[in-house]
Structures are given as C-alpha cells and as structure tokens.
Write an enzyme that holds these catalytic residues in place. Sequence first.
Site, PDB file in Angstrom:
ATOM      1  N   GLU A 189       0.824  -1.203   0.000  1.00  0.00           N
ATOM      2  CA  GLU A 189       0.000   0.000   0.000  1.00  0.00           C
ATOM      3  C   GLU A 189       0.865   1.263   0.000  1.00  0.00           C
ATOM      4  OE1 GLU A 189      -2.879  -0.683   3.108  1.00  0.00           O
ATOM      5  OE2 GLU A 189      -3.749  -2.365   2.004  1.00  0.00           O
ATOM      6  N   HIS A 239     -18.725  -9.516   4.518  1.00  0.00           N
ATOM      7  CA  HIS A 239     -17.383  -9.027   4.839  1.00  0.00           C
ATOM      8  C   HIS A 239     -16.752  -9.903   5.913  1.00  0.00           C
ATOM      9  CE1 HIS A 239     -14.445  -6.021   6.736  1.00  0.00           C
ATOM     10  NE2 HIS A 239     -13.963  -6.362   5.562  1.00  0.00           N
ATOM     11  N   GLU A 263     -13.452  -9.684   7.896  1.00  0.00           N
ATOM     12  CA  GLU A 263     -12.151  -9.172   8.322  1.00  0.00           C
ATOM     13  C   GLU A 263     -11.550 -10.275   9.181  1.00  0.00           C
ATOM     14  OE1 GLU A 263      -9.940  -6.522   7.765  1.00  0.00           O
ATOM     15  OE2 GLU A 263      -8.862  -8.041   8.926  1.00  0.00           O
ATOM     16  N   GLU A 280      -9.021   4.097  -0.428  1.00  0.00           N
ATOM     17  CA  GLU A 280      -9.119   4.390   1.005  1.00  0.00           C
ATOM     18  C   GLU A 280      -8.035   5.372   1.463  1.00  0.00           C
ATOM     19  OE1 GLU A 280      -8.839   0.559   2.895  1.00  0.00           O
ATOM     20  OE2 GLU A 280      -6.685   0.419   2.589  1.00  0.00           O
ATOM     21  N   PRO A 319       4.530   8.470   5.660  1.00  0.00           N
ATOM     22  CA  PRO A 319       4.543   8.691   7.104  1.00  0.00           C
ATOM     23  C   PRO A 319       3.324   8.036   7.759  1.00  0.00           C
ATOM     24  CG  PRO A 319       4.722  10.771   5.905  1.00  0.00           C
ATOM     25  CD  PRO A 319       4.476   9.704   4.894  1.00  0.00           C
ATOM     26  N   GLU A 326      -7.432  -6.291  -3.502  1.00  0.00           N
ATOM     27  CA  GLU A 326      -6.952  -4.925  -3.300  1.00  0.00           C
ATOM     28  C   GLU A 326      -5.448  -4.989  -3.576  1.00  0.00           C
ATOM     29  OE1 GLU A 326      -6.358  -3.485   0.646  1.00  0.00           O
ATOM     30  OE2 GLU A 326      -7.400  -1.630   0.163  1.00  0.00           O
TER      31      GLU A 326
END
Length: 693
Positions: free
Chosen positions: A162, A403, A405, A498, A183, A492
């Site tokens: 990412e 979903h 997670e 996001e 950061p 992803e």
Amino acid sequence: MAVMTVTLSMKAEELKSPDGNMVLRFEVRNGSPVYRLDYKGKPVIRDSRLGLELKDVDDLLTGFVLSDVQRSTFDETWEPVWGEWKTIRNHYNEMAVTLSQTSTERDMVIRFRVFDDGLGFRYEFPEQDELVYFVIAEERTQFAMTGDHTAYWIAGDYDTQEYDYTTSRLTEIRGLMKQAVTPNASQTPFSETGVQTALMLKTDDGLYINLHEAALVEYSAMHLELDDRSLVFESHLTPDAQGNKGYIQAPFNSPWRTVIVGDKAATILESKITLNLNEPTRFEDTSWIKPIKYIGVWWEMITGKSSWAYSDLPAVKLGVTDYSKVEPNGKHGANNEHVKMHIDFAAEHGFDAVLVEGWNVGWEDWFGKSKDYVFDFVTPYPDFDVEMLNAYAAEKGVRLMMHHETSSSVRNYERHMDAAYQFMVDHGYNSVKSGYVGDIIPRGEHHYGQWMVNHYIYALEKAAEYKIMVNAHEAVRPTGLSRTYPNLLANESARGTEYEAFGGSKPDHTTILPFTRQIGGPMDYTPGIFEQDIKKLNPDNHSWVNTTIARQLALYVTMYSPLQMAADLPENYLRFMDAFQFIKDVAVDWDDSRVLEAEPGDYVTYARKAKGRDEWFVGCTVDENGHTSEISLDFLDANRKYEAIIYKDAKDAHYKNNAQAYKIEKKKVSSKTKLKIQCAPGGGYAISFRPAE
Ligand code: NOJ
Ligand code: CA
C-alpha cells in the site's frame, strides 16, 4: 564426454517468438545457466544467471551440464469466464532445457516460453531420487538491466503493497527509499534497493519493460533486489518465520518469471502473458460466477464518519455475550435502517450488491484495542438483522456482500471457514470481501510468504465449494490466478482509494497502477468519490481526495475489474446525478479492450466494448500536469452512428481546488470521428457510446 559438454556449453540455444522479434538465448557457461533477451535487435536483459540456493545441501547454481533441449510451439485461443477480452490467444514457442548437476546426480529443468510481447520461464524439479524434499534459502534469478532505466517502483516489503509509487532512475532508488515510505503507515522496506513486482521500467531508447511473476502457487512471492553498481536485479523471496524461503517436494514447478517488452507502453497493458501462463480453470461449472457492480456501507467508516464497532467498549473482553446490553456508540454504520436505505439506493440505480462492513461482533475488541482479537464470522450485532436484510435485498433484486475481516488470524479463519461460508449460503450471500489487516497470526509469517500464498488459494478453493466469489484485501499481489480460480473476482493488494481518506495519494497513482499492480489481475480500487473534501463527512478528517469528479468516472474503465464499487455515500451521488449516470451505465465485463494512449506516470486512456452489447466506454486518467488527449474513434463499428456522452473536466477544473467542475456533452459520432479533450491537472474524462437510433 567432457569435450561434448564444452561444445554444448559454448553454443547458445536460441528461441524466438512467433513473430521473430523477441529472441531468448540460453547457455550453460562454466557450469551455470545463463540467459539473455533481445527485442528487435536491442538487448532487454543482458546475460543473467539462473538458479537457486538451497538450505543445508548443495545449491542449484553451478556444476551443471546441459543434458537435453526440447522445443515446441503452442497456439490456442481460449475464453475467460469474465475479462477484458472475449477471447484470448495463447501463442508462444517453448524450450525446456534439462540441466544435470553431475556431482549430485540432480536434474533441474528450466522451461522458457517466448511470446511476441515477452518471455516467461520457470524452474521445474522433476521427480528424482536425489531431490525429493528441499528448502529454498534463496532463488537467484537475475534480470540484468541494460542501463540506468526509469523505474516506477514501490519498496520491497513482506507485508504491504500500500505504497505510493516513486518514479526514478534505478541508481536513485537507494537514495529515495526512506522517502518512499508514507509517514504513519506500517510500511517496512526490507532493504534499501529492494522493490516489488510488477516492476515497470522504461529505457532511454524507448523500450517499455515489465518484470513480474505468473501463477504464484505453493511458493513465496518474489521481490527484486537491485545491485545498483552493476544494475542487476536478483530475485528475493519472502521469508517465513525461520527465514526460509520455501518448502518444496518434487515434482514441483516454480511460478513463472515474466518479462513483458514493447516499444509502446500500450503493449505492456495489452499483454496476455500473465493470464496465459496460468492453468485453465478446473471448475466445471462457472455459471455462478458473475461480475458485480456494488455500493457499500464502507466509505463512511473509512473516513471516520461512522464506525464498524457497535459500542466503544471492548465488549467481548469484558465478558459481554449479549450485545443488546451494551451501550451503543450511536455511530454504528451497519444498522438495519441504514442498510435498507443502501439496498433501496442499489435497487433504484441498478447495482448488483451492497457490501456491509461492521455487521459482526468484535470490532471494538479488535480495532486498535486488542491486536489478537479473533472474529467468528457468524454473529451479527443486535442492530443488524441478517435474515430480514437479506430477505429485503432479495425482494429488491439486490444481494448483500459479506465481509470477513480476518484480523490476520489466519488459522482462526481456516477453522471457521466452512461455518462462515455455510452461513453465507444459508442467508443468501454469494460474494465475500475478505481482509488481512495487521500482522499475521501465527506470528512471524508474512502476508507474501509461501504459507499465506497457500492460505489465499485454500480460501478460494473452499469458497468455490460453496459457489462464493471472493475479493481479498491485503492478500498477495495477483499473478493471473483468476484464470484458474475465476471466483477470485478481485484483490486490493495495492494502495486503494481508502488512502485518499488517510492523507491522500499522489495524483499520478492511477496512471501507474495499470502498469504495475494490475499486470497480475483486477483491483478492487473502489473509485467513484465525488466529494473530495473529507471534512464534510467527518470534521476531524482533513484529507483531500486528489482527483476531479470526471477522473473518478474514468477509473471504471482504466482500472479494470469485474468487481466495481461506487464507493461514495449515496447522498453525494444524489448531488451529482448527471455524472452518476456514467457509473450506472458503465459495463463491468468486456468483449474487447484497447489502449488508446498511455504513458506510465502521465496518462492512460482505454476504450472497452461491453460484453455482448455494441456499447463502448472510454476512460482517461491523468497526472498532476493535465493532458490534451487526442483519440480516434476507429474502434467503433464503421457502419453505425453512435451517441457519445462525454463527461469531462470543466475548463477551470483542478484536482486541488475545483474538483467538482465538470461538463457533460452529447454528440453524434462515427468511427471516423476524432476527439480532442482537455484534461485538468489530476483530472480525466469518461465517455459512453451507444448506437444512435
Ligand atoms: C482494509 C480494507 O482495505 C478496507 O477496505 C476495510 O474496510 C478495512 N480493512 C477493514 O476490514
Ligand atoms: Ca507524471
């Protein structure tokens, strides 16, 4: 005998592409396998060594003689279950070289396939007495560059992709590595010159080169480590908790290493090498696999407007079993009324599904509070009525999207998987978004190591038993496996939209992703954000989405995926219904795809024909400098007139301060029409074409 060996090793074996432009040369030099690749007479890969270092036993790098060479040709056209093209031609010349290590009596085969647009090769370990079980200490595949190319790279990292991309010379990677880390993100590059694949490169004499892998199965994901004096990349596999790189039992084939080459950037985007090097699907029935356009109860949590959790206390930790006794925090997104509103909106505007995150108990225990919290995937919060909502959705012709997670508790997920998928089937779900946030449990394993690579495939195979489609986030970067497992609709596995709510991404991000992350397969990028100013959703979030509205529309075409989300809140779509029309109209499955113009880091323009319909869609996404796009509509049927609806940046649009300024134009066009469209800085455009009455 010795003489023969020498003669063989002096002579390079040559393998050309079907059109003759791509030439691979292979030889055993001083006992070591060496290859090089040329394209139209220009070197692409200089002499590069091949082989592997094994743990505790002799390596597979030296001491080889070439004992056999087998050549063949392959030409076949196949139909993907879904995709960018209705049919795909798989045409290559092949050469399999058998290397015998006489001192150890071990054989290794390297299989090369040369296509018109590149090379694939892999290591094969045939069944044999002296090589049965072995542990890889490191794969030592080299890709020797011919110069200090421009690279579009993200840092090598065992657990996240990412990152924003950095564009630099190869020799500048080391100096920029620190800066390449965002950061506050959990990004830890493993070295100063390690980068991830798919790595995009451009040479000074105009060659475009892409390095990646195909069919990553039972093996660790490959990174590339650059020697920045010699400009040689070498493979660097993701280690396990012990530092080992792979546990192998022969017979075994490694993933394919790929080098895609062209003198136009479009060649890289249009290449089918990655899919072609994957195995055809073994699923007999694929009728249950369907592309999906969806909305979700999601962006509101990402921006912090509402919460995944029902309460503010770690309820499970406090021993609470009955959530209706817990004080709600008043911000829970996945509540009955709110989900019903989304179902209504989806039904009214033609979406297939509604993703609902934060529907199941445990978020207050996991998210930031107890790192080791594990979900059970079957227990809803008290304000989420699974049965009622699925019935409500079914009545309106919409599906809810599950979903999971996993909190990266991977063994926990595997233990619950049958129950979790059965729960989905029982309640009418046919697709799941899964996620692997945080460090992998068991500790020490990495997101891109062999153990996790096996898990992602196990999850796909299990899901297929239940006829469930999968969208896995934080999973390993795709390598074309959706050919074999077409229920893997998307991943992803890169920096998605996001991040626009976590401080923003670089405005050129979407001009690079098609050349890098998307070489391996579709991305659930979650486009469609119309409100750039995130403090309007959550006063505490000062992020700005670096895009114009027109460009958000373009992403449905440029960011290929059979799974596309309209990610913004329904209330934001209601403010711009004329622009929203494009998202409603755009297809998610295609008969044909063409790159109209492309330059990594600057702009990407695609035209795609909707599956089974004479409708075309064009999308163009550009970087912070803006772009004048000139395209010819010669892809349209020459015997017809079309009505084009053009959604473009207004003259004074700008991603930073005038992002919502767009213009919609209707026009009669034909295959002879040429269009010239001005894109704003950070902007783009989208066009739909329908046959005119
Ligand atoms: C990260 C995923 O990318 C995001 O889409 C999801 O909402 C969160 N994890 C929570 O699972
Ligand atoms: Ca640029």
